[in-house]
Design a protein around this motif. Structure first.
Motif, PDB file in Angstrom:
ATOM      1  N   ILE A 115       0.800  10.915 -13.461  1.00 44.80           N
ATOM      2  CA  ILE A 115       1.243  10.191 -14.640  1.00 44.80           C
ATOM      3  C   ILE A 115       2.660   9.654 -14.457  1.00 44.80           C
ATOM      4  N   ASN A 116       3.521  10.415 -13.816  1.00 45.12           N
ATOM      5  CA  ASN A 116       4.910   9.963 -13.640  1.00 45.12           C
ATOM      6  C   ASN A 116       5.015   8.797 -12.665  1.00 45.12           C
ATOM      7  N   THR A 117       4.103   8.717 -11.720  1.00 41.20           N
ATOM      8  CA  THR A 117       4.093   7.590 -10.785  1.00 41.20           C
ATOM      9  C   THR A 117       3.373   6.391 -11.389  1.00 41.20           C
ATOM     10  N   LEU A 118       2.353   6.667 -12.186  1.00 41.08           N
ATOM     11  CA  LEU A 118       1.553   5.593 -12.774  1.00 41.08           C
ATOM     12  C   LEU A 118       2.324   4.769 -13.791  1.00 41.08           C
ATOM     13  N   LEU A 119       3.057   5.418 -14.682  1.00 39.71           N
ATOM     14  CA  LEU A 119       3.692   4.703 -15.791  1.00 39.71           C
ATOM     15  C   LEU A 119       4.613   3.577 -15.327  1.00 39.71           C
ATOM     16  N   PRO A 120       5.461   3.789 -14.320  1.00 38.38           N
ATOM     17  CA  PRO A 120       6.273   2.653 -13.845  1.00 38.38           C
ATOM     18  C   PRO A 120       5.427   1.513 -13.282  1.00 38.38           C
ATOM     19  N   LEU A 121       4.304   1.833 -12.648  1.00 40.05           N
ATOM     20  CA  LEU A 121       3.424   0.781 -12.122  1.00 40.05           C
ATOM     21  C   LEU A 121       2.813  -0.030 -13.258  1.00 40.05           C
ATOM     22  N   LEU A 122       2.457   0.636 -14.354  1.00 44.12           N
ATOM     23  CA  LEU A 122       1.920  -0.087 -15.509  1.00 44.12           C
ATOM     24  C   LEU A 122       2.992  -0.940 -16.156  1.00 44.12           C
ATOM     25  N   LYS A 123       4.186  -0.419 -16.277  1.00 45.91           N
ATOM     26  CA  LYS A 123       5.279  -1.163 -16.923  1.00 45.91           C
ATOM     27  C   LYS A 123       5.667  -2.386 -16.118  1.00 45.91           C
ATOM     28  N   ARG A 124       5.470  -2.296 -14.800  1.00 43.20           N
ATOM     29  CA  ARG A 124       5.847  -3.418 -13.933  1.00 43.20           C
ATOM     30  C   ARG A 124       5.063  -4.675 -14.260  1.00 43.20           C
ATOM     31  N   THR A 125       3.864  -4.490 -14.823  1.00 44.35           N
ATOM     32  CA  THR A 125       3.034  -5.657 -15.121  1.00 44.35           C
ATOM     33  C   THR A 125       3.288  -6.209 -16.513  1.00 44.35           C
ATOM     34  N   MET A 126       4.012  -5.476 -17.345  1.00 43.49           N
ATOM     35  CA  MET A 126       4.156  -5.874 -18.755  1.00 43.49           C
ATOM     36  C   MET A 126       5.362  -6.798 -18.971  1.00 43.49           C
TER      37      MET A 126
END
Length: 574
Positions: free
Chosen positions: A563-574
């Motif tokens: 989850i800690n690695t995923l969230l920045p990857l999701l935010k990168r697209t927003m």
């Protein structure tokens, strides 16, 4: 004869088809479709459960009336309501729904106006030019129908991997109870995790073949015996699936497993490598002259030609032998690598469970996170969320996350990509989400350039995260959209967003080849269940199979991240 859950589901699907042709209440039709899906995916065989004196458990979306019909079918193999519907419409009429472009209303018009009730009658009506005369059809539609009939007739009957699994596992369990059996496994395209299978190849190891074959013939679901011998038999099950069973000695197990797993091009390539070393490789073993030098295990067969073991999903002669020789075989992704699921529906739209139930099931499966992605409002039949309802759901997720332990719900939406490439919700709402899963649910037949441009435009939206079921196909139903998938994958790389591999067995979208292409471009793929019930999480196994066919490793998959690695990857697209 035993009744499988798939048999009950098939009856409910036929009821839904006939009701739809009769223009019945759409909610009633949908209830039968949802019930078919629920019972088809239920983890225990209902007929066996009832035979043991247990009660049918309460299943989502199945009330007293549907539950009574399930019990009727499971205990008698019949459904009086279906027989009643068949008396009002010919049962063959549902075949017409398998032809692209023929929905229930058109099928009813064909029946009412031309008395068309079979594919043969439909073809004759089209050839005679009678269909074009009906309102809403025309010459172009008539020609398309005729082409679709020809394409349908030329297709070999194949079965989804999920349906094949249900029948294969039951038969394997039966064979393992035969005297003297040491191993029983399904080979062929099933073992290679192909999307569909034409038949089942089963290998059994035992010293004596006749007791195994006699035990096979006691299987209640055999409808026809094509051949019957001491070491090989071919039968057809009531489902229509042909099964070839072979009994072989343990020392040939590895060679036979390799040979019958295939694919044919892969096997030819391996045999050529053997010939270069003066070896003969067949289903009985690896031979140098008359001496068997390998064959008890698959590893020994590969080692005989200087290769490490190659996973079955890669055996398509698409570079796996060269990669094995060079020591570059990937460590393929496994189900245990998934840390969460990024495409799940709740009862707020067309799912069957509340947020807490979904969270608890995800935690039970060892997930760290679960994205709630209900539909947006454009897809009316799913009771999609408008901006106000989505905002309320986001607040509910925030409150629930304060209570939950060891699992986090992510706020998302499966938003429709409109015909012009815009998204079906305003930016101020989409901007509050953790991720935006976007999908095409309409206008599937746009020209290639227009369809591709539509998706590229959607991907350029500042809140776009993930392209769901990218080709829009339904296996055996709707063909893939005509899009330039190479451009879409490259654009995902440039834009920094992601693609989905939808694990629903009727989708399995991306294809294996596009998974390879995404990997080559460095585009991460999310393996998602698209779950509408708790049981749908089981479909992730089929998504993993497709991903492995596409050479994907855990690093290539978005939702193997913590989850800690995923969230920045999701935010990168927003």
């Amino acid at each position: 004869m035993p009744i499988h859950n798939a048999d009950i589901a098939a009856i409910f699907e036929e009821i839904a088809d006939l009701l739809e042709i009769q223009d019945a209440n759409p909610f009633r039709v949908r209830a039968y479709r949802n019930a078919a899906r629920t019972i088809g995916e239920y983890g225990r065989e209902v007929a066996g459960l009832l035979a043991n004196g247990e009660k049918l458990p309460k299943l989502p979306g199945i009330g007293a009336d549907l539950a009574a019909k399930i019990e009727e079918i499971a205990t008698t193999g019949r459904c009086r309501f279906l027989e009643q519907l068949r008396s009002q419409l010919p049962p063959t009429i549902t075949q017409l729904l398998h032809i692209p472009g023929l929905g229930p209303k058109r099928v009813k018009m064909l029946y009412d106006s031309l008395q068309v009730q079979t594919l043969d009658q439909l073809a004759r009506a089209a050839q005679a030019g009678r269909i074009r005369e009906l309102p809403g059809f025309g010459e172009k539609t008539e020609r398309a129908i005729l082409e679709a009939i020809r394409a349908h007739a030329s297709q070999e009957r194949r079965y989804s991997i999920a349906l094949a699994t249900q029948y294969a596992e039951a038969l394997i369990a039966h064979l393992r109870r035969a005297p003297g059996v040491k191993q029983a496994v399904v080979a062929g395209s099933y073992r290679r995790a192909k999307e569909t299978v034409g038949d089942l190849d089963i290998l059994v190891t035992a010293r004596q073949g006749r007791p195994v074959m006699e035990h096979l013939m006691t299987y209640d679901e055999i409808a026809d015996v094509l051949s019957h011998g001491d070491t090989r038999s071919s039968v057809v099950l009531r489902s229509g699936i042909q099964v070839d069973v072979r009994v072989l000695p343990p020392e040939s197990y590895g060679a036979a497993l390799h040979y019958f797993t295939g694919s044919k091009p892969h096997n030819i390539a391996i045999r050529k490598l053997g010939q270069e070393r003066g070896l003969k490789i067949n289903e009985y073993g690896v031979f140098r002259g008359d001496e068997r030098i390998a064959g008890e295990t698959e590893e020994s067969v590969f080692a005989a030609v200087g290769l490490p073991w190659i996973p079955p999903e890669l055996r398509e002669d698409r570079g796996e032998i060269e990669a094995a020789r060079a020591g570059r075989l990937p460590k393929l992704v496994e189900l245990k690598d998934l840390r969460g699921d990024l495409h799940v529906h709740s009862k707020a739209s067309d799912g069957r469970h509340g947020l807490r139930e979904l969270a608890e099931e995800a935690r039970r499966r060892g997930f760290q996170y679960l994205a709630i992605t209900d539909h947006s409002p454009r897809l009316a039949v799913t009771h999609g969320l408008d901006a106000k309802r989505l905002s309320r759901q986001m607040d509910e997720i925030d409150r629930l996350n304060e209570e939950l332990e060891d699992i986090r719900l992510l706020k998302g939406i499966e938003v429709d990509i409109l015909e012009d490439g815009s998204l079906d919700l305003p930016d101020d709402v989409l901007g509050r989400l953790d991720l935006v899963v976007a999908a095409v649910h309409s206008h599937f037949n746009l020209p290639r350039e227009q369809q591709t441009t539509r998706i590229l435009r959607a991907m350029d939206h500042p809140h776009f995260t993930l392209l769901a079921h990218p080709s829009g196909r339904e296996i055996g139903g709707r063909p893939p959209m005509d899009v330039d998938m190479e451009r879409i994958i490259r654009h995902a790389r440039e834009r920094g967003c992601y693609l989905e591999l939808n694990a629903q067995p009727e989708r399995l979208d991306l294809t294996d080849l596009y998974c390879q292409m995404a990997k080559a471009e460095g585009v991460l793929v999310a393996i998602d269940s698209d779950a509408h019930t708790l049981l749908d999480f089981d479909h992730l196994r089929f998504g993993i199979g497709q991903a492995r066919r596409g050479w994907l490793t855990a690093k290539d998959v978005l939702n193997t991240r913590t989850i800690n690695t995923l969230l920045p990857l999701l935010k990168r697209t927003m």
